[in-house]
Design a protein around this motif. Structure first.
Motif, PDB file in Angstrom:
ATOM      1  N   LYS A 108       0.751  -0.939   0.166  1.00 24.88           N
ATOM      2  CA  LYS A 108      -0.163  -0.089   0.058  1.00 24.88           C
ATOM      3  C   LYS A 108       0.932   1.591   0.005  1.00 24.88           C
ATOM      4  CE  LYS A 108      -4.204  -1.510   0.018  1.00 24.88           C
ATOM      5  NZ  LYS A 108      -5.316  -1.145  -0.765  1.00 24.88           N
ATOM      6  N   LEU A 109       2.184   1.130   0.547  1.00 23.23           N
ATOM      7  CA  LEU A 109       2.989   2.368   0.775  1.00 23.23           C
ATOM      8  C   LEU A 109       3.587   2.825  -0.558  1.00 23.23           C
ATOM      9  CD1 LEU A 109       3.896   4.534   2.806  1.00 23.23           C
ATOM     10  CD2 LEU A 109       5.765   2.841   3.393  1.00 23.23           C
ATOM     11  N   PHE A 110       4.067   1.993  -1.145  1.00 20.58           N
ATOM     12  CA  PHE A 110       5.011   1.696  -2.478  1.00 20.58           C
ATOM     13  C   PHE A 110       4.192   1.594  -3.612  1.00 20.58           C
ATOM     14  CE2 PHE A 110       7.875   1.001   0.764  1.00 20.58           C
ATOM     15  CZ  PHE A 110       9.262   1.581   0.505  1.00 20.58           C
ATOM     16  N   ASP A 111       4.385   2.551  -4.571  1.00 21.95           N
ATOM     17  CA  ASP A 111       3.879   2.402  -6.049  1.00 21.95           C
ATOM     18  C   ASP A 111       4.185   0.857  -6.278  1.00 21.95           C
ATOM     19  OD1 ASP A 111       2.860   4.978  -6.252  1.00 21.95           O
ATOM     20  OD2 ASP A 111       4.753   5.656  -7.149  1.00 21.95           O
ATOM     21  N   ALA A 112       3.527   0.543  -7.346  1.00 20.44           N
ATOM     22  CA  ALA A 112       3.547  -0.881  -7.871  1.00 20.44           C
ATOM     23  C   ALA A 112       4.868  -1.024  -8.286  1.00 20.44           C
ATOM     24  CB  ALA A 112       2.677  -1.157  -9.009  1.00 20.44           C
ATOM     25  N   LYS A 113       5.418  -0.098  -9.019  1.00 21.12           N
ATOM     26  CA  LYS A 113       6.767  -0.278  -9.484  1.00 21.12           C
ATOM     27  C   LYS A 113       7.980  -0.305  -8.531  1.00 21.12           C
ATOM     28  CE  LYS A 113       7.382   4.598 -10.485  1.00 21.12           C
ATOM     29  NZ  LYS A 113       8.453   4.862  -9.608  1.00 21.12           N
ATOM     30  N   ASP A 114       7.670   0.054  -7.350  1.00 20.64           N
ATOM     31  CA  ASP A 114       8.597   0.153  -6.227  1.00 20.64           C
ATOM     32  C   ASP A 114       8.295  -0.793  -5.227  1.00 20.64           C
ATOM     33  OD1 ASP A 114      10.261   2.081  -7.387  1.00 20.64           O
ATOM     34  OD2 ASP A 114       8.834   3.841  -6.564  1.00 20.64           O
ATOM     35  N   ALA A 115       7.504  -1.906  -5.422  1.00 24.14           N
ATOM     36  CA  ALA A 115       6.926  -2.833  -4.406  1.00 24.14           C
ATOM     37  C   ALA A 115       8.311  -3.629  -4.064  1.00 24.14           C
ATOM     38  CB  ALA A 115       5.883  -3.425  -4.894  1.00 24.14           C
ATOM     39  N   VAL A 116       8.975  -4.027  -4.991  1.00 25.69           N
ATOM     40  CA  VAL A 116      10.025  -4.966  -4.631  1.00 25.69           C
ATOM     41  C   VAL A 116      10.945  -4.346  -3.911  1.00 25.69           C
ATOM     42  CG1 VAL A 116      12.001  -6.395  -5.604  1.00 25.69           C
ATOM     43  CG2 VAL A 116       9.763  -6.213  -6.738  1.00 25.69           C
ATOM     44  N   LYS A 117      11.533  -2.873  -4.146  1.00 26.03           N
ATOM     45  CA  LYS A 117      12.261  -2.245  -3.110  1.00 26.03           C
ATOM     46  C   LYS A 117      11.777  -2.101  -1.906  1.00 26.03           C
ATOM     47  CE  LYS A 117      13.796   0.778  -7.057  1.00 26.03           C
ATOM     48  NZ  LYS A 117      13.638   2.032  -7.538  1.00 26.03           N
TER      49      LYS A 117
END
Length: 176
Positions: A108-117
């Protein structure tokens, strides 16, 4: 904040036999305590998926941090195996709640493109804490003793919980 909370959790887990022997227990008691915690974790983790959209994830993360510190407090003050078993029972709202909640929180906190990070950051905090606790835990136990090591860990856990209470963001508003 979680690095501080998880530090004591790792010390207790890695050197659990020292804690158990310190209250008069043996390896069988340790096995029972580990089994109890593991069995109590399962329902929490299994039910999380069902209720994740009905709960406030910020509060869930904070509750898990509080229960980690409660577990560390009970472990520090334990004088017998009953108290250790009680401390282990808090695992169902500490570790068992944090693990799935952290995944959902990062999602929920990160954008989908940054979820792995984001997931990598959670894993990194656990790894850093684990390495430090594994290395320093043994040194602290050898040089200070069980009670003193548990006390230091408890203080760090309490500070980490306070940091988490202050810094965890409300993600239910973000895309929920």
């Amino acid at each position: 904040g979680f690095i501080l909370v998880y530090f004591d959790h790792t010390i207790i887990n890695n050197f659990f036999i020292n804690v158990i022997k310190n209250v008069g227990g043996n390896t069988g008691d340790m096995g029972n305590a580990v089994f109890l915690a593991a069995m109590l974790e399962l329902p929490t983790m299994a039910l999380f998926e069902k209720y994740k959209n009905k709960i406030n994830i910020k509060n869930t993360i904070i509750i898990s941090a509080i229960f980690f510190t409660l577990k560390h407090t009970l472990t520090y003050f334990a004088t017998n195996m009953v108290m250790i078993y009680l401390a282990q029972a808090t695992q169902m709202l500490a570790y068992a709640l944090f693990i799935p909640a952290s995944v959902y929180y990062v999602d929920k906190l990160f954008d989908a493109k940054d979820a792995v990070k984001g997931q990598a950051l959670v894993t990194t905090s656990m790894t850093v804490s684990g390495v430090l606790a594994s290395f320093l835990g043994g040194i602290l136990l050898d040089s200070m003793g069980v009670y003193e090591t548990l006390f230091l860990g408890l203080v760090l856990s309490a500070v980490g919980t306070i940091v988490m209470i202050v810094t965890v963001e409300n993600v239910n508003k973000k895309g929920a």
